[in-house]
Design a protein around this motif. Structure first.
Motif, PDB file in Angstrom:
ATOM      1  N   GLY A  75       0.822  -1.198   0.000  1.00 37.69           N
ATOM      2  CA  GLY A  75       0.000   0.000   0.000  1.00 37.69           C
ATOM      3  C   GLY A  75       0.854   1.245   0.000  1.00 37.69           C
ATOM      4  N   GLY A  76       0.232   2.381  -0.223  1.00 41.34           N
ATOM      5  CA  GLY A  76       0.969   3.631  -0.304  1.00 41.34           C
ATOM      6  C   GLY A  76       1.943   3.593  -1.468  1.00 41.34           C
ATOM      7  N   THR A  77       3.162   4.031  -1.225  1.00 39.75           N
ATOM      8  CA  THR A  77       4.192   3.978  -2.265  1.00 39.75           C
ATOM      9  C   THR A  77       4.971   2.673  -2.221  1.00 39.75           C
ATOM     10  N   GLU A  78       4.691   1.826  -1.219  1.00 40.55           N
ATOM     11  CA  GLU A  78       5.374   0.535  -1.071  1.00 40.55           C
ATOM     12  C   GLU A  78       4.405  -0.578  -1.475  1.00 40.55           C
ATOM     13  N   PHE A  79       4.437  -0.927  -2.732  1.00 42.44           N
ATOM     14  CA  PHE A  79       3.556  -1.991  -3.211  1.00 42.44           C
ATOM     15  C   PHE A  79       4.211  -2.695  -4.389  1.00 42.44           C
ATOM     16  N   THR A  80       3.777  -3.912  -4.614  1.00 41.16           N
ATOM     17  CA  THR A  80       4.305  -4.703  -5.725  1.00 41.16           C
ATOM     18  C   THR A  80       3.149  -5.220  -6.569  1.00 41.16           C
ATOM     19  N   PHE A  81       3.369  -5.247  -7.858  1.00 40.25           N
ATOM     20  CA  PHE A  81       2.374  -5.769  -8.783  1.00 40.25           C
ATOM     21  C   PHE A  81       2.418  -7.294  -8.810  1.00 40.25           C
ATOM     22  N   THR A  82       1.270  -7.891  -9.075  1.00 31.87           N
ATOM     23  CA  THR A  82       1.211  -9.313  -9.375  1.00 31.87           C
ATOM     24  C   THR A  82       1.333  -9.488 -10.890  1.00 31.87           C
ATOM     25  N   ASN A  83       1.234 -10.737 -11.340  1.00 37.34           N
ATOM     26  CA  ASN A  83       1.337 -10.994 -12.781  1.00 37.34           C
ATOM     27  C   ASN A  83       0.241 -10.293 -13.570  1.00 37.34           C
ATOM     28  N   CYS A  84      -0.902 -10.058 -12.921  1.00 40.24           N
ATOM     29  CA  CYS A  84      -1.988  -9.353 -13.617  1.00 40.24           C
ATOM     30  C   CYS A  84      -1.542  -7.966 -14.072  1.00 40.24           C
ATOM     31  N   MET A  85      -0.645  -7.357 -13.290  1.00 39.74           N
ATOM     32  CA  MET A  85      -0.305  -5.957 -13.501  1.00 39.74           C
ATOM     33  C   MET A  85       1.112  -5.731 -14.012  1.00 39.74           C
ATOM     34  N   THR A  86       1.875  -6.804 -14.193  1.00 41.78           N
ATOM     35  CA  THR A  86       3.273  -6.604 -14.604  1.00 41.78           C
ATOM     36  C   THR A  86       3.437  -5.829 -15.909  1.00 41.78           C
ATOM     37  N   PRO A  87       2.468  -5.851 -16.856  1.00 43.06           N
ATOM     38  CA  PRO A  87       2.659  -5.019 -18.053  1.00 43.06           C
ATOM     39  C   PRO A  87       2.729  -3.525 -17.750  1.00 43.06           C
ATOM     40  N   LEU A  88       2.319  -3.135 -16.539  1.00 41.09           N
ATOM     41  CA  LEU A  88       2.326  -1.718 -16.169  1.00 41.09           C
ATOM     42  C   LEU A  88       3.533  -1.341 -15.318  1.00 41.09           C
ATOM     43  N   ASN A 339      -5.875 -18.397 -15.372  1.00 40.99           N
ATOM     44  CA  ASN A 339      -6.463 -18.121 -16.686  1.00 40.99           C
ATOM     45  C   ASN A 339      -7.197 -16.787 -16.693  1.00 40.99           C
ATOM     46  N   PHE A 340      -7.955 -16.522 -15.620  1.00 41.58           N
ATOM     47  CA  PHE A 340      -8.645 -15.247 -15.514  1.00 41.58           C
ATOM     48  C   PHE A 340      -7.616 -14.114 -15.425  1.00 41.58           C
ATOM     49  N   GLY A 341      -6.556 -14.361 -14.677  1.00 45.71           N
ATOM     50  CA  GLY A 341      -5.510 -13.359 -14.542  1.00 45.71           C
ATOM     51  C   GLY A 341      -4.781 -13.073 -15.847  1.00 45.71           C
ATOM     52  N   LEU A 342      -4.618 -14.094 -16.668  1.00 50.08           N
ATOM     53  CA  LEU A 342      -3.965 -13.891 -17.966  1.00 50.08           C
ATOM     54  C   LEU A 342      -4.781 -12.962 -18.857  1.00 50.08           C
ATOM     55  N   TYR A 343      -6.110 -13.073 -18.746  1.00 52.83           N
ATOM     56  CA  TYR A 343      -6.950 -12.169 -19.531  1.00 52.83           C
ATOM     57  C   TYR A 343      -6.795 -10.731 -19.033  1.00 52.83           C
ATOM     58  N   CYS A 344      -6.790 -10.552 -17.710  1.00 56.81           N
ATOM     59  CA  CYS A 344      -6.578  -9.213 -17.162  1.00 56.81           C
ATOM     60  C   CYS A 344      -5.189  -8.691 -17.535  1.00 56.81           C
ATOM     61  N   GLN A 345      -4.212  -9.578 -17.556  1.00 56.73           N
ATOM     62  CA  GLN A 345      -2.870  -9.187 -17.972  1.00 56.73           C
ATOM     63  C   GLN A 345      -2.866  -8.690 -19.413  1.00 56.73           C
ATOM     64  N   PHE A 346      -3.617  -9.366 -20.281  1.00 56.43           N
ATOM     65  CA  PHE A 346      -3.744  -8.945 -21.673  1.00 56.43           C
ATOM     66  C   PHE A 346      -4.344  -7.546 -21.773  1.00 56.43           C
ATOM     67  N   LEU A 347      -5.416  -7.286 -21.024  1.00 53.25           N
ATOM     68  CA  LEU A 347      -6.031  -5.956 -21.056  1.00 53.25           C
ATOM     69  C   LEU A 347      -5.063  -4.893 -20.543  1.00 53.25           C
ATOM     70  N   ASN A 348      -4.345  -5.213 -19.466  1.00 51.87           N
ATOM     71  CA  ASN A 348      -3.385  -4.245 -18.933  1.00 51.87           C
ATOM     72  C   ASN A 348      -2.217  -4.025 -19.887  1.00 51.87           C
ATOM     73  N   GLU A 349      -1.858  -5.057 -20.626  1.00 52.74           N
ATOM     74  CA  GLU A 349      -0.782  -4.910 -21.594  1.00 52.74           C
ATOM     75  C   GLU A 349      -1.156  -3.916 -22.683  1.00 52.74           C
ATOM     76  N   GLU A 350      -2.379  -4.036 -23.200  1.00 54.97           N
ATOM     77  CA  GLU A 350      -2.796  -3.131 -24.273  1.00 54.97           C
ATOM     78  C   GLU A 350      -3.071  -1.732 -23.744  1.00 54.97           C
ATOM     79  N   PHE A 351      -3.640  -1.634 -22.540  1.00 56.75           N
ATOM     80  CA  PHE A 351      -3.807  -0.322 -21.930  1.00 56.75           C
ATOM     81  C   PHE A 351      -2.441   0.313 -21.680  1.00 56.75           C
ATOM     82  N   GLY A 352      -1.496  -0.489 -21.177  1.00 62.01           N
ATOM     83  CA  GLY A 352      -0.152   0.020 -20.926  1.00 62.01           C
ATOM     84  C   GLY A 352       0.546   0.459 -22.190  1.00 62.01           C
TER      85      GLY A 352
END
Length: 467
Positions: A75-88, A339-352
């Motif tokens: 939380g705050g400025t100390e946080f890490t992304f999961t695989n869902c968010m790594t494209p960002l 599998n659900f996370g991979l789809y979210c990862q795809f959306l974040n990749e294109e948004f990113g």
């Protein structure tokens, strides 16, 4: 006093074969005494993007929790992304993640029916209750900035039109709460934005190769009046237009496939998994070009509608799955969260990819990059299994509007030290107590940063401090 950019002698076109192609805003063509005016140098833009069906939210004891929970750890400025968010990851300092926000009036609405209120915060009812919507965030900003561009706002979706009440195909609603039809055909969007018909021409085709080639002669003449920096921008822009044209042609192959009327396993196999990815990239590219030419400063794109209906459900084919909505219902299956996370990862990749392109593009007439003068909202009105609470929200851009990013604003009753969830409770158990803050508080904050004198929006109770 604000200046209307359309009144400046800068809305220039390249011409060929009866077409006219809008050009970017070139700083070297603007009067020098205007370049010091931030209102002219840096148009403030807004983009809102919606995806349906919520996000992966496995419990801490689940093996998938560390890698495939959508919300970051910490939380705050100390946080890490999961695989869902790594494209960002490379954009981490250009965005803020929010948890624990939702629209109070819609917390009882099922996640299959709640996209209508994502940008409005209205009570849209449910069951036999009367449906009534209100103005959306983007159109509230249009009231302030819409007359400054040729297109007041760009309204897009993957399915097009308006859909139905509680089954919308658009996230934009006018001041009377009526849905604004969304366009889903890249070619029509391109024509609307960039192809200007001559009075004696009835053609409605996008630029052909020959027409664009003819315009190069006009471009060479224009180059002589531009600075070296603007000459480079002109070359990049013409290349982007050509690439957009090529992507439109490819995207049409996917859009031309009719909605299935038989068993979904019998879908047209001519579609490759690359088509939906290219389609999504094309839609983002069209928004980028619209921003770059200052054709519009407001855009919305509903990536998918709820309940697994329409063309948008097939976007999961980009990563090898059949239907996107189905992934949200199969999280208990082996690799279900992944599998659900991979789809979210795809959306974040294109948004990113889109966010990154704005970051890499300098403002045509001013300081900073386009991203620093653009607010981009990406999110859903559902979280765990279509629950209408704790919306997954990303806000990117706007640094020249004073926004401070690189944060995870975690308001879902979470414990930063011991992990996101308190004890062994289901994520939504604490949220059911009403801990969520109104998402409209963020919308008021965004409007104010965009220059709108807004004290409230929908059911807001204040602004978001710290950003």
């Amino acid at each position: 006093m604000g200046l209307n950019l359309n009144k400046l002698d800068r809305r220039r076109f390249l011409r060929g074969s009866g077409f006219a192609l809008a050009l970017p805003l070139f700083g070297s063509l603007l009067p020098q005494n205007l370049l010091a005016d931030p209102a002219v140098n840096n148009p403030k833009r807004l983009g809102c993007f919606y995806f349906p069906d919520g996000v992966p939210m496995p419990l801490p004891e689940d093996p998938s929790y560390q890698e495939w929970a959508w919300f970051p750890h910490g939380g705050g400025t100390e946080f890490t992304f999961t695989n869902c968010m790594t494209p960002l990851e490379s954009l981490k300092r250009d965005l803020t993640i929010f948890s624990g926000f939702s629209h109070p009036q819609s917390r009882t609405v099922h996640g299959h029916n709640n996209a209508d209120q994502f940008l409005t915060g209205a009570y849209i009812g449910g069951g036999d209750k009367e449906y009534k919507n209100t103005i959306s965030l983007d159109q509230e900003y249009v009231k302030y900035v819409g007359d400054k561009t040729r297109v007041a706002s760009l309204v897009m979706s993957t399915d097009g039109g308006t859909g139905t009440a509680r089954g919308t195909h658009t996230i934009s609603f006018d001041r009377n709460g009526r849905p604004i039809p969304a366009e889903h055909r890249p070619k029509q969007i391109f024509d609307m934005l960039f192809v200007k018909k001559n009075n004696d021409s009835a053609r409605r085709l996008a630029l052909s190769d020959s027409a664009l080639d003819e315009m190069l002669a006009d471009a060479q003449s224009l180059r002589k009046t531009l600075s070296k920096e603007d000459q480079h921008s002109l070359d990049e822009y013409l290349d982007s237009v050509r690439q957009a044209e090529l992507k439109v042609d490819k995207a049409k192959q996917w859009l031309s496939v009719p909605l299935p009327t038989v068993d979904r396993d019998q879908l047209n196999l001519e579609l490759t998994t690359e088509h939906p990815r290219e389609y999504l990239q094309t839609m983002f590219e069209l928004i980028y070009l619209a921003y770059k030419t200052d054709t519009t400063r407001v855009a919305t794109y509903q990536i998918g509608r709820e309940n697994g209906v329409g063309r948008s459900d097939h976007l999961a084919r980009a990563i090898g799955f059949n239907l996107a909505h189905q992934l949200s219902h199969e999280t208990k299956n082996p690799d279900g969260w992944k599998n659900f996370g991979l789809y979210c990862q795809f959306l974040n990749e294109e948004f990113g990819r889109f966010v990154g392109k704005l970051k890499e593009t300098p403002e045509p007439a001013g300081t900073g990059c386009m991203l620093d003068n653009t607010l981009l909202l990406m999110g859903s009105a559902s979280s765990a299994f279509h629950l209408s609470r704790n919306y997954p929200i990303i806000l990117a851009g706007g640094k020249q509007m004073g926004l401070k990013h690189g944060q995870y604003i975690n308001n879902a009753g979470m414990n930063f030290q011991g992990g996101p969830w308190l004890g062994k409770r289901e994520p939504w158990q604490d949220q059911a107590k009403g801990n969520d803050l109104p998402l409209s508080n963020l919308y008021v904050t965004m409007l104010q940063r965009l220059g709108v004198s807004a004290e409230s929006f929908a059911d807001s109770t204040g602004v978001i401090e710290g950003i």
